[in-house]
Design a protein around this motif. Structure first.
Motif, PDB file in Angstrom:
ATOM      1  N   LYS A  14       0.809  -1.268   0.099  1.00  0.00           N
ATOM      2  CA  LYS A  14       0.009  -0.117   0.003  1.00  0.00           C
ATOM      3  C   LYS A  14       0.982   1.262  -0.116  1.00  0.00           C
ATOM      4  N   ALA A  15       0.451   2.177  -0.468  1.00  0.00           N
ATOM      5  CA  ALA A  15       1.525   3.447  -0.925  1.00  0.00           C
ATOM      6  C   ALA A  15       1.324   3.914   0.568  1.00  0.00           C
ATOM      7  N   SER A  16       0.576   3.950   1.222  1.00  0.00           N
ATOM      8  CA  SER A  16       0.444   4.701   2.755  1.00  0.00           C
ATOM      9  C   SER A  16       1.227   4.064   3.537  1.00  0.00           C
ATOM     10  N   GLU A  17       1.668   2.827   3.336  1.00  0.00           N
ATOM     11  CA  GLU A  17       2.485   1.975   4.464  1.00  0.00           C
ATOM     12  C   GLU A  17       3.656   2.682   4.768  1.00  0.00           C
ATOM     13  N   ASN A  18       4.219   2.522   5.838  1.00  0.00           N
ATOM     14  CA  ASN A  18       5.559   2.574   6.330  1.00  0.00           C
ATOM     15  C   ASN A  18       6.606   1.877   5.829  1.00  0.00           C
ATOM     16  N   SER A  19       7.313   2.114   4.940  1.00  0.00           N
ATOM     17  CA  SER A  19       8.296   1.080   4.061  1.00  0.00           C
ATOM     18  C   SER A  19       9.094   0.340   5.279  1.00  0.00           C
ATOM     19  N   GLU A  41      14.963  -8.017 -10.964  1.00  0.00           N
ATOM     20  CA  GLU A  41      13.808  -6.979 -10.641  1.00  0.00           C
ATOM     21  C   GLU A  41      12.627  -8.172 -10.763  1.00  0.00           C
ATOM     22  N   ILE A  42      11.612  -7.897  -9.497  1.00  0.00           N
ATOM     23  CA  ILE A  42      10.575  -8.555  -9.466  1.00  0.00           C
ATOM     24  C   ILE A  42       9.338  -7.599  -9.583  1.00  0.00           C
ATOM     25  N   TYR A  43       8.010  -7.890 -10.465  1.00  0.00           N
ATOM     26  CA  TYR A  43       7.007  -7.118 -10.483  1.00  0.00           C
ATOM     27  C   TYR A  43       5.913  -8.083  -9.785  1.00  0.00           C
ATOM     28  N   PHE A  44       5.248  -7.453  -9.103  1.00  0.00           N
ATOM     29  CA  PHE A  44       4.176  -8.006  -8.380  1.00  0.00           C
ATOM     30  C   PHE A  44       2.804  -6.981  -8.345  1.00  0.00           C
ATOM     31  N   VAL A  45       1.816  -7.711  -8.153  1.00  0.00           N
ATOM     32  CA  VAL A  45       0.347  -6.765  -8.143  1.00  0.00           C
ATOM     33  C   VAL A  45      -0.581  -7.590  -7.372  1.00  0.00           C
ATOM     34  N   SER A  46      -1.398  -7.093  -6.477  1.00  0.00           N
ATOM     35  CA  SER A  46      -2.342  -7.640  -5.772  1.00  0.00           C
ATOM     36  C   SER A  46      -3.611  -6.864  -5.810  1.00  0.00           C
ATOM     37  N   ASP A  47      -4.678  -7.251  -4.875  1.00  0.00           N
ATOM     38  CA  ASP A  47      -5.896  -6.617  -5.253  1.00  0.00           C
ATOM     39  C   ASP A  47      -6.098  -5.153  -5.223  1.00  0.00           C
ATOM     40  N   ASP A  48      -4.832  -4.387  -4.797  1.00  0.00           N
ATOM     41  CA  ASP A  48      -5.148  -2.914  -4.648  1.00  0.00           C
ATOM     42  C   ASP A  48      -5.002  -2.247  -6.094  1.00  0.00           C
ATOM     43  N   HIS A  49      -4.954  -3.227  -6.965  1.00  0.00           N
ATOM     44  CA  HIS A  49      -4.537  -2.574  -8.368  1.00  0.00           C
ATOM     45  C   HIS A  49      -3.367  -1.883  -8.793  1.00  0.00           C
ATOM     46  N   GLN A  50      -2.473  -1.928  -7.862  1.00  0.00           N
ATOM     47  CA  GLN A  50      -1.135  -1.335  -8.069  1.00  0.00           C
ATOM     48  C   GLN A  50      -0.001  -2.208  -8.581  1.00  0.00           C
ATOM     49  N   ILE A  51       0.803  -1.795  -9.683  1.00  0.00           N
ATOM     50  CA  ILE A  51       1.845  -2.823  -9.885  1.00  0.00           C
ATOM     51  C   ILE A  51       3.277  -2.209  -9.423  1.00  0.00           C
ATOM     52  N   PHE A  52       3.840  -3.058  -8.827  1.00  0.00           N
ATOM     53  CA  PHE A  52       5.171  -2.697  -8.347  1.00  0.00           C
ATOM     54  C   PHE A  52       6.320  -3.541  -8.625  1.00  0.00           C
ATOM     55  N   VAL A  62       9.063   0.070  -5.632  1.00  0.00           N
ATOM     56  CA  VAL A  62       8.645   1.277  -6.047  1.00  0.00           C
ATOM     57  C   VAL A  62       7.126   0.957  -6.915  1.00  0.00           C
ATOM     58  N   GLU A  63       6.223   1.973  -6.795  1.00  0.00           N
ATOM     59  CA  GLU A  63       5.024   1.776  -7.900  1.00  0.00           C
ATOM     60  C   GLU A  63       5.265   1.862  -9.227  1.00  0.00           C
ATOM     61  N   VAL A  64       4.968   1.168 -10.073  1.00  0.00           N
ATOM     62  CA  VAL A  64       5.212   1.397 -11.683  1.00  0.00           C
ATOM     63  C   VAL A  64       4.026   1.698 -12.174  1.00  0.00           C
ATOM     64  N   ALA A  65       2.751   1.389 -11.995  1.00  0.00           N
ATOM     65  CA  ALA A  65       1.474   1.789 -12.607  1.00  0.00           C
ATOM     66  C   ALA A  65       0.223   1.366 -11.872  1.00  0.00           C
ATOM     67  N   LYS A  66      -0.911   1.860 -12.134  1.00  0.00           N
ATOM     68  CA  LYS A  66      -1.781   1.546 -11.287  1.00  0.00           C
ATOM     69  C   LYS A  66      -3.103   0.808 -12.402  1.00  0.00           C
ATOM     70  N   LEU A  67      -3.590  -0.181 -11.988  1.00  0.00           N
ATOM     71  CA  LEU A  67      -4.535  -0.761 -12.883  1.00  0.00           C
ATOM     72  C   LEU A  67      -6.047  -0.351 -12.780  1.00  0.00           C
ATOM     73  N   ILE A 106      -1.961  -6.668 -21.946  1.00  0.00           N
ATOM     74  CA  ILE A 106      -0.570  -6.762 -22.321  1.00  0.00           C
ATOM     75  C   ILE A 106       0.104  -5.574 -22.071  1.00  0.00           C
ATOM     76  N   LEU A 107       1.104  -5.299 -21.294  1.00  0.00           N
ATOM     77  CA  LEU A 107       1.705  -4.217 -21.257  1.00  0.00           C
ATOM     78  C   LEU A 107       3.218  -4.322 -21.397  1.00  0.00           C
ATOM     79  N   ASN A 108       3.671  -3.072 -22.178  1.00  0.00           N
ATOM     80  CA  ASN A 108       5.277  -2.838 -22.198  1.00  0.00           C
ATOM     81  C   ASN A 108       5.754  -2.476 -21.009  1.00  0.00           C
ATOM     82  N   LYS A 109       6.974  -2.339 -21.011  1.00  0.00           N
ATOM     83  CA  LYS A 109       8.052  -2.381 -19.854  1.00  0.00           C
ATOM     84  C   LYS A 109       7.708  -0.789 -19.265  1.00  0.00           C
ATOM     85  N   SER A 110       7.161   0.048 -20.065  1.00  0.00           N
ATOM     86  CA  SER A 110       6.886   1.573 -19.633  1.00  0.00           C
ATOM     87  C   SER A 110       5.343   1.791 -18.901  1.00  0.00           C
ATOM     88  N   ALA A 111       4.979   0.407 -18.897  1.00  0.00           N
ATOM     89  CA  ALA A 111       3.511   0.336 -18.256  1.00  0.00           C
ATOM     90  C   ALA A 111       2.472   0.727 -19.113  1.00  0.00           C
TER      91      ALA A 111
END
Length: 777
Positions: A14-19, A41-52, A62-67, A106-111
């Motif tokens: 979550k973007a608001s969480e303390n890292s 590099e690892i990409y992952f995404v959960s039900d919060d719709h954010q690709i990290f 870091v956040e890459v994109a938002k679904l 299908i996304l490219n690396k620029s999200a």
């Protein structure tokens, strides 16, 4: 072998969480979509719709994109081509994400979203790029599996029924798909008019599948708390003991024989045959069930997503290699401990980069890091030779003179001084490079064998002798069936080099690697059946092979291959019931074969007399070899000496050895050979005939203009077509001899003995001529 794990920082969820928080938060979403975009590099995404994106360098995400808010991800997979280990090159910037409303994007690396497609009427459970990168599959809870092009165009619907599909995976060669429905597993070939295979796999639901690119086997995990291993025909190879919880994920390592198994609060690292190396438990704090497992392309790290939203990265450490007096152990990601048990010394080798692979043998340790290769000599351990520019080495094989590495860009053969000796290439080699594994390559004493991936019955042989023409123009050996395993001999002399291979029917064949041509198809000899693994000795041409419940040792597989009698005399088969099940061959050093069963090493000695005999024969010490046979007094010793001596034209020794082995017919034949003029064409042809080389014997006679003898040889072998061809072709060159009439006369005698009329089309015109001649008289 152990797993070393760490829980990654949670700013990624979550973007608001303390890292700095590493414990799961109450509102953390399950993490079921994880994959590597490169080895760092690892990409992952959960039900919060954010690709990290999590980086191994910065150890942060870091956040890459938002679904879109209505897009709930269910699966994620990166397309890695153009050197799959590097995560770079063509196609490596393409990401597939599936959702629970039947869509995939299908996304490219620029999200940036390249395509968004509504594919299914229910949630997509699996979305996977094919190993060759030509397309992708989507499997849904509507019971449908579809194949799409790389650009997202529908190609075909290969499975369509009403039962939900939980998981689907490609075969390593992209020609089949394995999927699970309920407690059943099915394999669907993509070829037209091919039948599916379906079997009951687990008592409960099958939750996860993985198809090994190394061994062509399938792993499954289910709600019955067990994981199982199957072959490609659905036969069960291994069933685990019941765990405490359901097996939620399984994943084969892309480069090594490892299987990673995930359940509730536990990761287990296993061998591909099923037995366990190590288990890692997570109880404080609890991480929940492991929903997804993804190995990095180089096979050294694994990313794991859990039901509590944790991202866990695991590393395989304490890998061990043993060769004679040396033992190398990876103690961490960047260090290896090398121990010499002969003098008790122990050195810790530290590297500036992460260790990707290492090989040990013949007094040398070869270590590959992400961008370098380090060569250590056991006598000069503090002064390694370093080769730069070798990125992400996938395979290292150590030989007596050279070592071979397979990396992201090509295959390389080096000397131990760091000099590049050969960069082998063959038609289609660069396209096949991402699909090559250690099972496709074998480094011998003076030959490199490579199995062609586009035609797996084809074997390319590169000569490693300096100046050899086949360094750049390899000989290709064609087998009758697909090749499952290949092994080039690691010892012997330059003229006694062989390659053994096991085909898809588990039959063992052997062939010479020198003096081959396209006409000599009789050079491939079958010497065994029902083999699961083979290995050559490190210093002699002795071969060991593993069957289901026994193992065999061929003491003379090369020189005796053409004679079934010699193979029978020099082959010993022993039972492995006391070893247990799921045995593999770990090593064959000197006279000791080391088997591995359930993690235990089981050393077994081969006959020391045969091992010493081979060493003396390699050095050409014939009298010493004769003394060893007289001392050992065993038929396998005499038969080995007889076969090698015959090949080296030592007829006197051959006669004594065959006599001691009670091969009276061969003794008589050798006595006949001794009556012929030494080194004459007739004697050389008869000697080749004794070695089973009929075409070579015929070639010798024809080359020396011995046409009558060549016709006689064909008649002795009952090769009627060849006898007539030689007689017709060379009749004019022997005006004083009516070779054609002799062939026809022998054919008449043959037909009379069989009491049959002529049926051979080549002889029918001559029969008609004879009948016309008789009628005119």
């Amino acid at each position: 072998m152990k797993l070393r794990t760490r829980v990654c920082k949670k700013s990624s969820i979550k973007a608001s969480e303390n890292s700095a928080e590493s414990t799961p938060q109450p509102n953390n979403y399950p993490l079921s979509c994880v994959d590597w975009s490169s080895n760092e590099e690892i990409y992952f995404v959960s039900d919060d719709h954010q690709i990290f994106k999590w980086s191994d360098v910065s150890r942060d995400s870091v956040e890459v994109a938002k679904l879109p808010d209505d897009f709930v991800p269910t699966d994620l997979h990166w397309l890695l081509l153009g050197g799959r280990s590097s995560g770079g090159g063509k196609g490596s910037d393409t990401l597939l994400i599936c959702s629970n409303d039947g869509r995939f994007i299908i996304l490219n690396k620029s999200a940036r979203v390249e395509r968004s497609i509504s594919a299914h009427g229910a949630a997509i459970s699996s979305g996977r790029w094919s190993p060759d990168g030509a397309g992708l599959l989507t499997a849904g809870e509507d019971g449908v599996i579809k194949i799409w092009s790389r650009s997202g165009m529908l190609r075909s619907t290969v499975v369509q029924n009403e039962e939900a599909i939980r998981c689907a995976r490609w075969a390593p060669n992209s020609t089949s798909i394995v999927f699970c429905q309920g407690g059943h597993i099915s394999i669907k070939p993509l070829a037209a008019n091919s039948k599916s295979i379906r079997w009951r796999a687990h008592d409960g639901l099958v939750l996860s599948l993985s198809w090994s690119a190394q061994s062509n086997i399938i792993a499954s995990g289910g709600e019955d708390f067990r994981f199982k291993i199957w072959d490609a025909q659905g036969a069960n190879l291994f069933t685990s003991a019941a765990e405490e919880y359901a097996i939620t994920s399984v994943a084969f390592n892309p480069e090594k024989d490892f299987l990673l198994v995930g359940t509730f609060n536990m990761l287990k690292l296993c061998h591909s045959t099923g037995w366990s190396y190590n288990s890692a438990r997570f109880t404080a704090p609890s991480v929940g069930s492991f929903f997804t497992l993804a190995w990095s392309a180089d096979g050294t790290q694994a990313a794991c997503g859990t039901s509590t939203g944790q991202l866990i990265v695991a590393h395989a450490v304490e890998q061990q290699l043993i060769s004679r007096n040396l033992k190398a152990t990876s103690t961490s990601r960047k260090s290896i401990a090398l121990r010499d048990i002969a003098n008790g010394s122990r050195d810790v080798l530290d590297f500036p980069q992460r260790v990707v692979n290492f090989g040990l043998g013949y007094g040398h340790l070869v270590v590959a890091t992400t961008h370098q290769v380090h060569i250590y000599n056991e006598k000069y351990i503090n002064t390694p030779i370093i080769i730069d520019g070798r990125n992400d080495t996938r395979v290292i094989e150590v030989g007596k003179k050279y070592f071979m590495i397979l990396d992201a860009s090509s295959i390389w053969v080096y000397t131990y001084t760091g000099r590049l000796h050969l960069n082998p290439r063959y038609p289609g080699s660069q396209a096949q490079l991402p699909l090559l594994t250690w099972r496709s390559l074998s480094l011998g004493l003076d030959v490199l064998a490579i199995r062609d991936n586009s035609d797996t019955s084809l074997l390319h042989l590169f000569d490693l002798m300096p100046g050899a023409s086949r360094q750049y123009d390899p000989h290709s050996l064609k087998a009758k069936q697909q090749l499952a395993e290949i092994a080039a001999c690691r010892a012997g002399t330059q003229d006694d080099q062989f390659v053994a291979f096991v085909d898809a029917n588990r039959e063992l064949y052997i062939s010479e690697t020198r003096n081959l041509s396209g006409e000599r198809q009789d050079e491939i000899h079958k010497i065994g059946t029902q083999l699961t693994a083979i290995k050559w000795a490190s210093e002699t041409n002795i071969l060991v092979g593993l069957h289901d419940s026994c193992y065999s040792i061929w003491y003379c597989p090369g020189e005796g291959a053409s004679d079934p009698t010699i193979i029978a005399l020099t082959t010993i088969t022993l039972d492995t019931a006391e070893f247990g099940k799921h045995i593999t061959i770990d090593s064959f050093e000197d006279a000791v074969v080391t088997f591995r069963c359930a993690g235990a090493l089981l050393p077994v000695n081969v006959s020391i007399y045969c091992e010493v005999l081979h060493r003396t024969l390699i050095e050409g010490q014939w009298q010493q070899a004769l003394k060893i046979c007289r001392m050992g007094q065993h038929s396998s010793l005499w038969a080995t000496l007889a076969a090698v001596a015959t090949r080296k034209h030592q007829l006197q020794l051959s006669e004594e050895a065959y006599s001691a082995a009670l091969q009276i017919d061969k003794v008589s034949y050798l006595q006949h050979l001794k009556t012929l003029t030494p080194s004459s064409a007739e004697q050389m042809a008869e000697n080749s005939l004794m070695l089973g080389r009929m075409l070579e014997a015929e070639t010798i006679l024809l080359h020396n203009r011995k046409y009558q003898q060549a016709v006689g040889l064909a008649l002795r072998m009952h090769n009627w077509r060849r006898a007539l061809e030689i007689a017709q072709k060379h009749q004019a060159e022997e005006p004083g001899l009516d070779m054609l009439q002799k062939v026809l006369e022998e054919r008449r005698k043959y037909l009379k003995a069989l009491q049959r009329e002529e049926w051979e089309p080549l002889y029918l015109p001559h029969v008609l001529v004879e009948k016309e001649g008789n009628s005119s008289e």
